[in-house]
Each structure stands twice: as structure tokens, then as C-alpha cells.
Design an enzyme around this catalytic site. Structure first.
Site, short mmCIF file in Angstrom:
data_model
loop_
_atom_site.label_atom_id
_atom_site.label_comp_id
_atom_site.label_asym_id
_atom_site.label_seq_id
_atom_site.Cartn_x
_atom_site.Cartn_y
_atom_site.Cartn_z
N SER A 143 -35.23 -16.07 33.13
CA SER A 143 -35.60 -15.89 30.94
C SER A 143 -35.74 -14.69 30.54
O SER A 143 -34.94 -13.52 31.10
CB SER A 143 -35.68 -17.53 30.98
OG SER A 143 -35.29 -17.31 29.34
N GLU B 117 -26.34 -24.26 31.63
CA GLU B 117 -27.36 -23.44 30.67
C GLU B 117 -28.02 -23.95 29.50
O GLU B 117 -29.00 -24.58 28.56
CB GLU B 117 -27.19 -21.70 30.82
CG GLU B 117 -26.94 -21.75 32.07
CD GLU B 117 -28.44 -20.40 32.64
OE1 GLU B 117 -30.09 -20.76 31.90
OE2 GLU B 117 -28.81 -19.89 33.04
N HIS C 192 -30.99 -24.56 31.64
CA HIS C 192 -31.89 -24.28 31.46
C HIS C 192 -32.98 -23.92 32.28
O HIS C 192 -33.85 -24.44 31.70
CB HIS C 192 -31.63 -23.17 30.22
CG HIS C 192 -32.62 -21.49 30.26
ND1 HIS C 192 -31.88 -20.84 31.11
CD2 HIS C 192 -33.75 -21.81 29.92
CE1 HIS C 192 -32.57 -19.69 30.55
NE2 HIS C 192 -34.14 -20.18 30.20
#
Length: 521
Positions: free
Chosen positions: A216, A327, A433
Site C-alpha cells: 500500500s 482490492e 486490500h
């Protein structure tokens, strides 16, 4: 290549990595903690389950008072032996799923893990992980490298860096003072990597075989290090997990910073004196909603990150680039309970005059429930790469760009029935995610444990992924073929020993990239 041959090849590579671990020194028989001398003083670690850990080692001075919003300064040497058995404090953050509130600015520390029995001179490869959290939260303690070290025999490192307004505040006065402003947290990361270069040999690591990885915002950071002139020579390979290459101009950072300064009660002409004497907690409270990001057109990033990557102006080291299959489901939780009208409004905001075309690709079903809007919006977010280009067609674009210039390996975490980040009754997280993190770092969670919920197939996947990450750290090549424009192969990571290669055509169809290529966002 048939599926059976793919699995045979992957299994063979995994077996080879297991054999490599057998070449490591045997764990030390004594349980007495080791002492290692760094360039600033000696540290004493602790040993557990075949891994020695040295935690909370300062790599820079506390950025307080006049050192707030300045590049990191050297830490003062210490005498005697510093105890390093526990993590240092996280940098100042508001509470989140990534941890509680912290107001401690004396936070710039690294953590080192090594196989028990390894000593200086072993020259083991090194894996440095940069945590995520949107550049606003998280800490190096979330990603305990013990599992990676124990199972693959590498040296592991994690680190803290300044976050939010403490790490990424841009202001005209700061720009005038330092020649740029807004990249302080990234400069911290560079200082930590320089610490690794100076000190990791004393722990048994090889400073010439450093892999940097991050997820990330940590993935954004890895892209930043690939591009930044000041990061050259600090690493030999790189891994971007659910990341991308975003940055913005100094003017945008200064505008956001000026608004923050007013919110913090420091909007007068003595803005720097005011901000540097305001308590950390007050600054935190004023920072809710503050938007952060890397600042380009600066000495740190002379060129926008994506522009530099597109033109090949980055460190040409082997890279692994990957994302999770779904995600957007992590970011679409706020739509749980929303109905068709809310979904249609979202599609209109995305598609504008072409909203009907988006709706045709992602139609509202005849039968729906309270999760339908979240699932559909999550799919759009993923496929379009709406969150800073992370995942879906954004991943495909980034991989194809890197591959033009340097050895590139791609993956997609494709296990869609795991426990997710937190337990929301009825909600299927899919491969959202950050869903892959607990498979490599069991310490990672978002407030509730994740790894203890794994079934047998998921535990096998966790073992395999750890080996793949360790193999790349050791060799610069993971246990699957490189991505090439003619085939576009990437590894789909799946539970129960069913991971398989997929080609570009399969991936593009899965994420509707032919459509999204006509819909630039």
C-alpha cells in the site's frame, strides 16, 4: 505450459528454497541474548523460536522542537549496552485499525531479525519491509519478520517513519527554509536504509543484497525509492505489494499544509514557530482529514514518480509487482447496507456522460442484498484502479511499464474466501486490500487476529508465499517466470496448493481492462 507442469515447476522451486535453508548455521544452543555493536553503540536482543530480534534501535534523532519538519538528524551515540528486546513507540498517529493513538515523536527506529546462531560475516540477504497505512498510520511493529526469517533464512528489517502532518506537511515557509517541503517521512526511510548499509553486516547481513518491499503506502514508498536519486545504491531489488507510483506538485502540498496550519491555530506570520511549539496531540487532533502524498518537482523527487517510471528513469533492479484480486472490497465497506440508488449515484460520479456504459459492465442484479452495492462498487474500484492506481488494470499498466526496462515478476493474490481483515457478519471480503499480509506476517491485523483463523489450505498458502518472498530476497528471482509482453504471465496465489500462472488475456478479461482503457479516470 499445462497446469500440472506449472505446479510441478513451482513445487520444485519451493523445494529448492527449502534446501537453501539447510545451508544456514544451526540455531545457537544457548538462550543468552546476543550483543551486536552498531555504529552508535551496542544493542542486546532477545531470542525466541530460532530467531534473534533486535527491536527499537534508533536510526535518527527524535524530530522534535526545532527538528520538526526537517530532514532526519544523526542520533547521538550511547554508552554501555542498549536493551533492544521490545519495539519502540509508533510515530504520532490517530487511532485506526493499524494501531492506537500515539503522540511520541521519539519514534525513528529500526527492527532487525536474524536466524539464531548467525553472526557478523555471514552475509545473508536482507529483506527490508516498509509498512503501509496511507502515509498516515501504521508502524514497523505490525510486520514482525520472524516467520520470513525462520522459514527462509534471510535477515529481516522493519522501520518507523514520520506520518501524516509530521511526515508530509508542505508549507511555503518550510519550502523557503529547506528548499522543499512535504517529503520528511520519505527522507526518514532513506535514513533507515542508510543505517542498514552501515550496520547490517554486524548482524550477519549483506548490504549488497538488500531487498526493499512495502505494501500500500509502503508500495508507494518502494516506487519512490526506485525513482529518488537519494536512494540509489541502497538496495538491490524491490517488491511493490498493492502499491503504485503517485506524487503531486509542491503547490498542492503547500495549499493543503496552509489549510492545516490554520486549523491548528497557526495561521499567522510566525507559522513555523507556532507549529514547532504546539503539542503533538494538538497537531494530531487538527490533522483529521489531512491528505498526504509525495511531493515532486523537488530535490527528493525531481520528476513525478509515474512519469519517471514510464520513461525508464528509475533504478533498474529486479522487481516484483502485485496486488490482490479484490482490492476495492476493503475500501467499499462504507457501502454495506446501501441500496440501488446509492449504487447508481456512485456509477454516475465515476462514469459521468458514460455512466450507462459503466452500468452495462457492472449491472445491478435482479436479486440483491445489503452487500450488493459494496461488492459492485468494490469491483469498479478494483478494475479501474480508482485508489491511486492500485490493483486491477492499474496493476497491469504498472507491470507492463516496469517490464520494458527491468526484470519484472507479477502476481495477484487470488484467494477469495479467507477471513478478511475484520469480522463483518455476512460480508465476503474476497481478496481485499491488505488481505495477503497476514499470510507472510502473522503479526499483522486490523484490530482482530487473522492468521489464527486460517484453515489448512490457507496455512499452506502462507507457507508458500513466505518461501516465494524469501526466494526473491535471496536470488532476485521468485519461483515463477518473469512477466513478458508476449505472454504476460503472472502467478495467481491460491490456497491449498492450487496457485497457477495466468496470462495477460485472462487477467485483462477478469478486470475488464479493454473497457477501462477507454475510460481514463
Amino acid at each position: 505450459m499445462t497446469v500440472s507442469r506449472i505446479r510441478t515447476a513451482l513445487g520444485g522451486a519451493l523445494a529448492m528454497s527449502l534446501a537453501l535453508v539447510g545451508l544456514l548455521p544451526a540455531p545457537a544452543s544457548a538462550s543468552a541474548p546476543s550483543v551486536v555493536r552498531t555504529d552508535k553503540g551496542a544493542v542486546r536482543g532477545a531470542t525466541s523460536k530460532g530467531v534473534e530480534r533486535f527491536l527499537g534501535i534508533p536510526y535518527a534523532a527524535a524530530p522534535t522542537g526545532s527538528l520538526r519538519w526537517k530532514p532526519p538528524s544523526a542520533v547521538a551515540p550511547w554508552t554501555g549496552v542498549r536493551e533492544a528486546a521490545g519495539f519502540g513507540a509508533p510515530c504520532p498517529v490517530l487511532p485506526s485499525g493499524n494501531g492506537p493513538r500515539s503522540e511520541t515523536e521519539d519514534c525513528l527506529a529500526v527492527n532487525v531479525w536474524r536466524p539464531a546462531g548467525v553472526r557478523a560475516g555471514a552475509r545473508l540477504p536482507v529483506h527490508v519491509f516498509i509498512h503501509g497505512g496511507g502515509l498516515t498510520n501504521g508502524s514497523g511493529s505490525q510486520n514482525d519478520e520472524s516467520k520470513l526469517v525462520r522459514e527462509t533464512g534471510v535477515i529481516g528489517v522493519s522501520l518507523n517513519y514520520r506520518l501524516g502532518v509530521f511526515g508530509f506537511l508542505g508549507l511555503p515557509a518550510l519550502t523557503e527554509e529547506g528548499g522543499e517541503s512535504g517529503n520528511y517521512g520519505f527522507l526518514d526511510q532513506q535514513a533507515a536504509l542508510r543505517w542498514v548499509q552501515r550496520n547490517i553486516a554486524a548482524f550477519g547481513g549483506n548490504p549488497g543484497a538488500v531487498t526493499i518491499g512495502g505494501e500500500s503506502a509502503g508500495g508507494w514508498s518502494v516506487c519512490g525509492h526506485l525513482v529518488a536519486p537519494g536512494s540509489r545504491g541502497l538496495f538491490a531489488r524491490a517488491m511493490i505489494q498493492s502499491g503504485s507510483c503517485p506524487s503531486g506538485p509542491q503547490s498542492r502540498a503547500e495549499s493543503a499544509g496552509t489549510a492545516f496550519a490554520r486549523q491548528a491555530g497557526c495561521g499567522d506570520t510566525a507559522v513555523l514557530d507556532c507549529l514547532r511549539t504546539t503539542p503533538a496531540g494538538t497537531l494530531l487532533d487538527a490533522s483529521r482529514g489531512f491528505s498526504t502524498g509525495f511531493v515532486d518537482g523537488t530535490p527528493t523527487f525531481p520528476t513525478p514518480l509515474r512519469e519517471a517510471v514510464d520513461s525508464g528513469r528509475f533504478a533498474r533492479v529486479p522487481v516484483v509487482v502485485g496486488a490482490t484480486r479484490d482490492e476495492g472490497r476493503t475500501f467499499a465497506q462504507g457501502y454495506i447496507g446501501a441500496g440501488k440508488d446509492a449504487y447508481l449515484a456512485f456509477v454516475q460520479s465515476v462514469g459521468g456522460a458514460r455512466a450507462d456504459e459503466v452500468l452495462a459492465q457492472y449491472p445491478w442484479p435482479e436479486t440483491s442484498d445489503r452487500f450488493t452495492a459494496a461488492y459492485l462498487i468494490g469491483a469498479i474500484m478494483t478494475d479501474a484502479g480508482m485508489v491511486s492506481g492500485i490493483g486491477g488494470c492499474g496493476l497491469r499498466s504498472l507491470v507492463r511499464t516496469f517490464e520494458r526496462y527491468t526484470p519484472t515478476y507479477a502476481y495477484e493474490f487470488d484467494h477469495r474466501t479467507g477471513p478478511g481483515l475484520t469480522q463483518i457478519p455476512g460480508y465476503v471480503w474476497g481478496a481485499g486490500h491488505a488481505a495477503e499480509l497476514a499470510y507472510i506476517w502473522p503479526s499483522f491485523h486490523n484490530g482482530t487476529p487473522i492468521a489464527p483463523l486460517f484453515n489448512a489450505g490457507e496455512r499452506r498458502l502462507a507457507h508458500e508465499m513466505t518461501r516465494y518472498w524469501g526466494t526473491f530476497t535471496r536470488t532476485g528471482q521468485p519461483a515463477w517466470p518473469g512477466y513478458h509482453q508476449d505472454k504476460g504471465l503472472m502467478l495467481a496465489l491460491r490456497a491449498g496448493g492450487t496457485s497457477a500462472l495466468i496470462d495477460d488475456g485472462q487477467y485483462a478479461a477478469q478486470h475488464q481492462c479493454a473497457f477501462w482503457e477507454t475510460m481514463p479516470l
